[in-house]
Design a protein around this motif. Structure first.
Motif, mmCIF file in Angstrom:
data_model
loop_
_atom_site.group_PDB
_atom_site.id
_atom_site.type_symbol
_atom_site.label_atom_id
_atom_site.label_comp_id
_atom_site.label_asym_id
_atom_site.label_seq_id
_atom_site.Cartn_x
_atom_site.Cartn_y
_atom_site.Cartn_z
ATOM 1 N N VAL A 183 0.860 -1.177 0.000
ATOM 2 C CA VAL A 183 0.000 0.000 0.000
ATOM 3 C C VAL A 183 0.897 1.228 0.000
ATOM 4 O O VAL A 183 1.730 1.395 0.896
ATOM 5 C CB VAL A 183 -0.941 0.012 1.225
ATOM 6 C CG1 VAL A 183 -1.766 1.290 1.260
ATOM 7 C CG2 VAL A 183 -1.844 -1.220 1.211
ATOM 8 N N GLU A 184 0.720 2.069 -1.013
ATOM 9 C CA GLU A 184 1.534 3.279 -1.165
ATOM 10 C C GLU A 184 1.168 4.303 -0.095
ATOM 11 O O GLU A 184 0.024 4.393 0.335
ATOM 12 C CB GLU A 184 1.280 3.870 -2.556
ATOM 13 C CG GLU A 184 2.094 5.088 -2.879
ATOM 14 C CD GLU A 184 3.539 4.781 -3.216
ATOM 15 O OE1 GLU A 184 4.366 5.673 -3.020
ATOM 16 O OE2 GLU A 184 3.826 3.672 -3.690
ATOM 17 N N GLY A 185 2.149 5.082 0.308
ATOM 18 C CA GLY A 185 1.930 6.141 1.281
ATOM 19 C C GLY A 185 1.004 7.228 0.756
ATOM 20 O O GLY A 185 0.813 7.375 -0.444
ATOM 21 N N ALA A 239 -4.801 13.715 1.930
ATOM 22 C CA ALA A 239 -5.505 12.557 2.492
ATOM 23 C C ALA A 239 -5.668 12.739 4.002
ATOM 24 O O ALA A 239 -6.738 12.459 4.558
ATOM 25 C CB ALA A 239 -4.751 11.273 2.184
ATOM 26 N N ALA A 240 -4.620 13.203 4.654
ATOM 27 C CA ALA A 240 -4.690 13.431 6.106
ATOM 28 C C ALA A 240 -5.737 14.488 6.440
ATOM 29 O O ALA A 240 -6.421 14.393 7.465
ATOM 30 C CB ALA A 240 -3.325 13.849 6.636
ATOM 31 N N ASN A 244 -2.645 2.048 -4.616
ATOM 32 C CA ASN A 244 -2.229 3.447 -4.543
ATOM 33 C C ASN A 244 -3.465 4.328 -4.586
ATOM 34 O O ASN A 244 -4.300 4.187 -5.473
ATOM 35 C CB ASN A 244 -1.300 3.780 -5.710
ATOM 36 C CG ASN A 244 -0.873 5.229 -5.701
ATOM 37 O OD1 ASN A 244 -1.443 6.046 -6.405
ATOM 38 N ND2 ASN A 244 0.118 5.545 -4.911
ATOM 39 N N ILE A 245 -3.565 5.232 -3.619
ATOM 40 C CA ILE A 245 -4.643 6.223 -3.564
ATOM 41 C C ILE A 245 -3.981 7.588 -3.492
ATOM 42 O O ILE A 245 -3.072 7.809 -2.684
ATOM 43 C CB ILE A 245 -5.538 6.035 -2.320
ATOM 44 C CG1 ILE A 245 -6.082 4.615 -2.216
ATOM 45 C CG2 ILE A 245 -6.641 7.086 -2.283
ATOM 46 C CD1 ILE A 245 -7.106 4.236 -3.230
ATOM 47 N N ASN A 246 -4.429 8.491 -4.318
ATOM 48 C CA ASN A 246 -3.947 9.871 -4.275
ATOM 49 C C ASN A 246 -5.138 10.786 -4.060
ATOM 50 O O ASN A 246 -6.164 10.640 -4.722
ATOM 51 C CB ASN A 246 -3.248 10.242 -5.585
ATOM 52 C CG ASN A 246 -1.971 9.463 -5.772
ATOM 53 O OD1 ASN A 246 -1.022 9.658 -5.037
ATOM 54 N ND2 ASN A 246 -1.963 8.565 -6.739
ATOM 55 N N VAL A 247 -4.967 11.724 -3.130
ATOM 56 C CA VAL A 247 -6.006 12.707 -2.856
ATOM 57 C C VAL A 247 -5.436 14.075 -3.203
ATOM 58 O O VAL A 247 -4.337 14.425 -2.771
ATOM 59 C CB VAL A 247 -6.443 12.665 -1.366
ATOM 60 C CG1 VAL A 247 -7.505 13.715 -1.084
ATOM 61 C CG2 VAL A 247 -6.936 11.270 -0.996
ATOM 62 N N LYS A 304 -3.313 3.123 7.246
ATOM 63 C CA LYS A 304 -3.866 2.036 8.058
ATOM 64 C C LYS A 304 -5.263 1.655 7.566
ATOM 65 O O LYS A 304 -5.602 0.477 7.482
ATOM 66 C CB LYS A 304 -3.902 2.458 9.528
ATOM 67 C CG LYS A 304 -4.333 1.389 10.474
ATOM 68 C CD LYS A 304 -4.273 1.896 11.915
ATOM 69 C CE LYS A 304 -4.788 0.838 12.858
ATOM 70 N NZ LYS A 304 -4.781 1.295 14.249
ATOM 71 N N ASP A 305 -6.095 2.665 7.210
ATOM 72 C CA ASP A 305 -7.435 2.399 6.670
ATOM 73 C C ASP A 305 -7.356 1.592 5.377
ATOM 74 O O ASP A 305 -8.101 0.630 5.188
ATOM 75 C CB ASP A 305 -8.171 3.714 6.362
ATOM 76 C CG ASP A 305 -8.433 4.579 7.574
ATOM 77 O OD1 ASP A 305 -8.571 4.044 8.692
ATOM 78 O OD2 ASP A 305 -8.488 5.821 7.387
ATOM 79 N N LEU A 306 -6.457 2.005 4.491
ATOM 80 C CA LEU A 306 -6.316 1.336 3.197
ATOM 81 C C LEU A 306 -5.761 -0.071 3.360
ATOM 82 O O LEU A 306 -6.231 -1.019 2.726
ATOM 83 C CB LEU A 306 -5.427 2.155 2.269
ATOM 84 C CG LEU A 306 -5.876 3.600 2.011
ATOM 85 C CD1 LEU A 306 -4.859 4.320 1.143
ATOM 86 C CD2 LEU A 306 -7.261 3.643 1.402
#
Length: 169
Positions: A47-49, A54-55, A93-96, A62-64
Motif C-alpha cells: 500500500v503506497e503512502g 488525504a490526512a 495506490n490512492i492519491n487525494v 492504516k485504513d487502506l
C-alpha cells in the motif's frame, strides 16, 4: 532481422479482425490467464503512502491496508511471505488532491524477458477517479469495490487451482 516489441505484437493480435468471435474470445482468455494466473497462491500486499490532502480528510494508510488486507484474507489470498506468493504482489495506490482522488490497483508478477532480464511488472490493473466530498470512508468504499473487481477476475482465472470453495469468501 528487426524485432517488433512484444507490446506491439500483443496490440496487433488484439486489434486484428478475427474470423469469428471464438478466435477473439480465445485470445482474450489467454491474455487474462497471462495477466492473473498464479495457481491460486496468496499474494503480498503493498500500500503506497498518502499525501497531506488525504490526512486533511482523515484518510490513513492504516485504513487502506485494513480494507485491502481484509478482502484478500477473506479470499485466503493474503501473505506476508514472498516465497509463498509465487513472486506476486498487489499494489494499492490512492492519491487525494483537494476534493478529488484516484485509485489504482495493480497485480504484479515477476517476469523474465527474452534476454533473460527479470523484474516485477504489472500484468493487470484497474482504477478510478472521482471526488470524495470530504469523506475518507467513501474512498475506502471505492477501494473495496475495485478490490472486489480484482478478486472476481483473479478467482475466475484461478478457479480450478483454487478449488470450488476453498478460497471463496
Amino acid at each position: 532481422m528487426r524485432r517488433v516489441p512484444a507490446y506491439l505484437s500483443l496490440a496487433a493480435l488484439l486489434l486484428a479482425p478475427a474470423g469469428d468471435g471464438q478466435d477473439t474470445d480465445k485470445l482474450l482468455e489467454r491474455l487474462e490467464i497471462f495477466q492473473l494466473f498464479n495457481a491460486c497462491r496468496p499474494m503480498v500486499l503493498a500500500v503506497e503512502g498518502l499525501g497531506d490532502d488525504a490526512a486533511d480528510i482523515g484518510l490513513t494508510e492504516k485504513d487502506l491496508q485494513a480494507a485491502a488486507e481484509s478482502r484478500l484474507r477473506a479470499a485466503r489470498l493474503y501473505t506476508e511471505d514472498r516465497t509463498k506468493s509465487g513472486q506476486t504482489y498487489l499494489y494499492v495506490n490512492i492519491n487525494v488532491f483537494g476534493p478529488a482522488f484516484n485509485t489504482s490497483i495493480r497485480y504484479n508478477k515477476f517476469l523474465t524477458d527474452e534476454f533473460g532480464r527479470a523484474a516485477y511488472a504489472p500484468t493487470w490493473n484497474t482504477g478510478s477517479i472521482g471526488t470524495h466530498g470530504g469523506t475518507a470512508s467513501y474512498i475506502v468504499s471505492v477501494l473495496s469495490q475495485k478490490l472486489d473487481e480484482f478478486l472476481a477476475a483473479y478467482l475466475r482465472v484461478n478457479e480450478e487451482a483454487c478449488g470450488t470453495s476453498a478460497h471463496y469468501p
